[in-house]
Design a protein around this motif. Structure first.
Motif, mmCIF file in Angstrom:
data_model
loop_
_atom_site.group_PDB
_atom_site.id
_atom_site.type_symbol
_atom_site.label_atom_id
_atom_site.label_comp_id
_atom_site.label_asym_id
_atom_site.label_seq_id
_atom_site.Cartn_x
_atom_site.Cartn_y
_atom_site.Cartn_z
ATOM 1 N N LYS A 107 0.704 -1.053 0.025
ATOM 2 C CA LYS A 107 -0.101 0.032 0.049
ATOM 3 C C LYS A 107 0.943 1.207 0.160
ATOM 4 O O LYS A 107 1.952 1.147 0.690
ATOM 5 C CB LYS A 107 -0.833 0.018 1.202
ATOM 6 C CG LYS A 107 -2.056 -0.971 1.380
ATOM 7 C CD LYS A 107 -2.950 -0.989 2.346
ATOM 8 C CE LYS A 107 -4.057 -2.102 2.390
ATOM 9 N NZ LYS A 107 -4.832 -1.953 3.659
ATOM 10 N N ALA A 108 0.486 2.252 -0.466
ATOM 11 C CA ALA A 108 1.203 3.425 -0.796
ATOM 12 C C ALA A 108 1.949 3.906 0.586
ATOM 13 O O ALA A 108 3.334 4.402 0.457
ATOM 14 C CB ALA A 108 0.144 4.687 -1.283
ATOM 15 N N ASP A 109 1.208 4.101 1.546
ATOM 16 C CA ASP A 109 1.960 4.687 2.761
ATOM 17 C C ASP A 109 2.829 3.648 3.244
ATOM 18 O O ASP A 109 4.039 4.149 3.995
ATOM 19 C CB ASP A 109 0.871 5.095 3.955
ATOM 20 C CG ASP A 109 -0.119 3.758 4.257
ATOM 21 O OD1 ASP A 109 -0.023 2.942 3.534
ATOM 22 O OD2 ASP A 109 -0.736 4.118 5.282
ATOM 23 N N GLN A 110 2.716 2.378 3.254
ATOM 24 C CA GLN A 110 3.592 1.194 3.789
ATOM 25 C C GLN A 110 4.824 1.224 2.808
ATOM 26 O O GLN A 110 5.897 1.035 3.193
ATOM 27 C CB GLN A 110 2.637 -0.044 3.746
ATOM 28 C CG GLN A 110 3.615 -1.260 4.205
ATOM 29 C CD GLN A 110 2.842 -2.812 4.273
ATOM 30 O OE1 GLN A 110 1.722 -2.710 3.666
ATOM 31 N NE2 GLN A 110 3.536 -3.878 4.627
ATOM 32 N N ALA A 111 4.630 1.462 1.232
ATOM 33 C CA ALA A 111 5.723 1.471 0.477
ATOM 34 C C ALA A 111 6.685 2.707 0.974
ATOM 35 O O ALA A 111 7.770 2.387 0.686
ATOM 36 C CB ALA A 111 5.106 1.407 -1.011
ATOM 37 N N LEU A 112 6.099 3.799 1.076
ATOM 38 C CA LEU A 112 6.891 4.946 1.245
ATOM 39 C C LEU A 112 7.747 4.696 2.673
ATOM 40 O O LEU A 112 9.065 5.005 2.742
ATOM 41 C CB LEU A 112 6.106 6.328 1.441
ATOM 42 C CG LEU A 112 6.802 7.528 1.789
ATOM 43 C CD1 LEU A 112 7.742 8.064 0.645
ATOM 44 C CD2 LEU A 112 5.927 8.694 2.091
#
Length: 564
Positions: free
Chosen positions: A77-82
């Motif tokens: 997920k976007a926040d986890q990837a960042l």
């Protein structure tokens, strides 16, 4: 230059995403883009190694922790990837270089500045869509070049990026060897050194079943391979912001150089003292720069402030005896009349061996600059007896801002002529072919002059003839068609003659007599076609005839007016 419209569109979108996310400094955008591109290409390289291991039925040993690979975290997920990218991947990236390498040094203070999760995923998806691993070119360099075009100072910064086909030509002409020390004193993205490294690998790789040489270097000895990895390649750049140094180091690593030697250094300054430290120099130094006299190294001419001249003096200082160089210079270096210009040309010819001059068309560096340039090829020490010249007219791309691929390309002929320049049989065959062509084209050109004369006569006759004079009109049309046929017959013959005349030799005595002028146009002999001129007598006769016709028509008009 990035010519693929889809790739250009993807870069434009990435640029917009990074700018809208708060990266207002263009160099920050380029740097962050480079980090992601580097991670993507590392993952592609791992995939390629894994496929090769399977084809050979060998066990695959990964060189990167699977959890750090692009293909792993891109599905988060976007926040986890960042968070994963910032806390784990980027922490690893700062230490990914081998101990003591320039990559390790410059990445220690590197920052990951993309702060919005959605922006990260959007940019990564766009990079995935580029299918970089499928491109048969150094896409990182192309993408960087295209990004530079978006900077306000693109005309200056664009010089960091020399067109790849020009780099490849220069590398092939210098022909670097294993165990030679190869350097670039203003390296930018290290394109010259990457190409030199790949050239050595290609020249020392066993051809596959199709006769193609892969970049394996399996014919290199262990000692040569070790030297190539750890000592052969040396680069310098004075980018104080370290962005260029990071990009260049990443570029070297991505092409297989595990221990990049890319140093922060103004090589023209007093702090750079290397002498006879390189065997080969390949570079495109900054044009039109000016140095502060107080900071110029005292081994260089301190009264000279032009960087393009100072770099030539510097190259001669860092080359070991017998060392070779291919360097791009603006045309002004070839014919400049100042004492500094004449001094460096004299030094190249009188104290060293000036091997060759390749004059390039002015559009080679578009869209960044339209300046005309040349490649100087010389050897440290030695004696100059005669100089090989080639007057390039086409480089395989249009010479406008678009730089689209075209059929006309002199580079293959340049390389053939350069490699055979001392071959007497090759020279004789070219001379014989030139003689054949001149004999074949001479009667066609003679007939063309006759046709010009006849068409000129018929054009006049048709203009003054009665409206129903069909034979004159038909004769004119027939002769025009024949002239067009002659042009079609002459054009390929003339093109081949011009091509054969692009290469020529000039003696040292000739150059010396012209104040060491190295302009190809000064020495190249071009045979001018004999133009058609109507004889003055015929012209006067036609003027008299026209005058008589006009007088007759005036009399006729006056009679008509009187009759009314």
């Amino acid at each position: 230059m990035l010519t693929d419209p889809e790739l250009r569109s993807k870069v434009d979108q990435i640029w917009d995403r990074l700018w809208s996310s708060g990266l207002s400094n263009p160099m920050d955008s380029i740097e962050q883009f480079s980090y992601l591109l580097f991670l993507k290409r590392l993952d592609d390289a791992e995939n390629q190694r894994e496929k090769q291991a399977k084809r050979r039925n060998q066990p695959f040993e990964t060189q990167i922790n699977p959890e750090l690979r692009w293909s792993h975290w891109i599905n988060f997920k976007a926040d986890q990837a960042l968070k994963h990218l910032r806390d784990r991947v980027f922490t690893w990236l700062r230490t990914a270089g081998t101990e003591g390498s320039s990559f390790e040094r410059y990445m220690q203070n590197a920052e990951f500045k993309i702060s919005k999760p959605a922006t990260l995923i959007e940019v990564c998806n766009l990079i995935d869509e580029m299918k970089i691993s499928e491109q048969n070119q150094d896409v990182q360099g192309d993408l960087y070049e295209y990004l530079l075009s978006k900077l306000n100072s693109a005309g200056r910064n664009g010089q960091f990026r020399t067109p790849r086909h020009i780099i490849r030509m220069m590398v092939q002409m210098v022909d670097p060897k294993p165990k030679e020390r190869i350097g670039d004193l203003a390296a930018g993205t290290c394109g010259f050194l990457v190409n030199a490294y790949e050239y050595i690998l290609e020249q020392h790789s066993e051809p596959d079943e199709k006769g193609k040489r892969q970049l394996i270097g399996d014919l290199l000895s262990d000692a040569e391979r070790e030297f190539l990895q750890t000592e052969a390649i040396t680069a310098y750049d004075n980018d104080s912001g370290m962005t260029m140094l990071r990009i260049g180091s990443m570029n070297l690593m991505l092409h297989g150089i595990k221990h990049p030697r890319f140093f922060y250094m103004d090589t023209l300054s007093k702090s750079f003292e290397d002498q006879k430290s390189l065997d080969v120099v390949l570079m495109n130094p900054p044009f039109k720069g000016k140095m502060d006299e107080s900071d110029i190294n005292p081994t260089l001419p301190t009264k000279c402030k032009k960087t393009e001249l100072l770099f030539l003096h510097l190259i001669l200082r860092v080359l070991d005896m017998g060392g070779r160089c291919a360097v791009i210079v603006p045309d002004g270096v070839l014919f400049g009349s100042s004492n500094q210009h004449q001094e460096i040309r004299k030094k190249l010819i009188e104290e060293n061996r000036l091997d060759g001059v390749v004059s390039m068309p002015s559009g080679v560096f578009k869209p960044y600059a339209g300046v005309s340039t040349a490649v100087l090829l010389f050897t440290r020490g030695g004696t100059t007896d005669k100089i090989w010249f080639y007057d390039m007219d086409h480089d395989g791309f249009s010479l406008d801002d678009k730089r689209q691929p075209v059929a006309e390309n002199d580079i293959p002929d340049i390389l053939t002529c350069w490699n055979n320049r001392f071959d007497a049989d090759f020279t004789m065959r070219k001379a014989e072919r030139l003689t054949e062509l001149k004999l074949e084209i001479a009667p066609l050109k003679a007939e063309r002059l006759i046709m010009h004369k006849e068409i000129n006569r018929l054009t006049f006759e048709n203009a003054v003839a009665p409206a129903d004079d069909e034979p004159t009109r038909l004769a004119l049309e027939t002769d025009k068609q024949r002239l067009a046929q002659l042009h079609e017959q002459i054009a390929p013959l003339q093109a081949e003659i011009n091509q054969l005349n692009r290469q020529f030799w000039v003696t040292k005595a000739q150059v010396k007599a012209n104040k060491y002028d190295l302009s190809a146009s000064r020495y190249r002999q071009i045979e001018q076609d004999e133009p058609f001129y109507e004889s003055p007598q015929v012209t006067m006769e036609r003027l008299l005839k026209l005058e008589n016709l006009m007088e007759a028509e005036v009399q006729e008009l006056m009679q008509c007016i009187g009759a009314e």
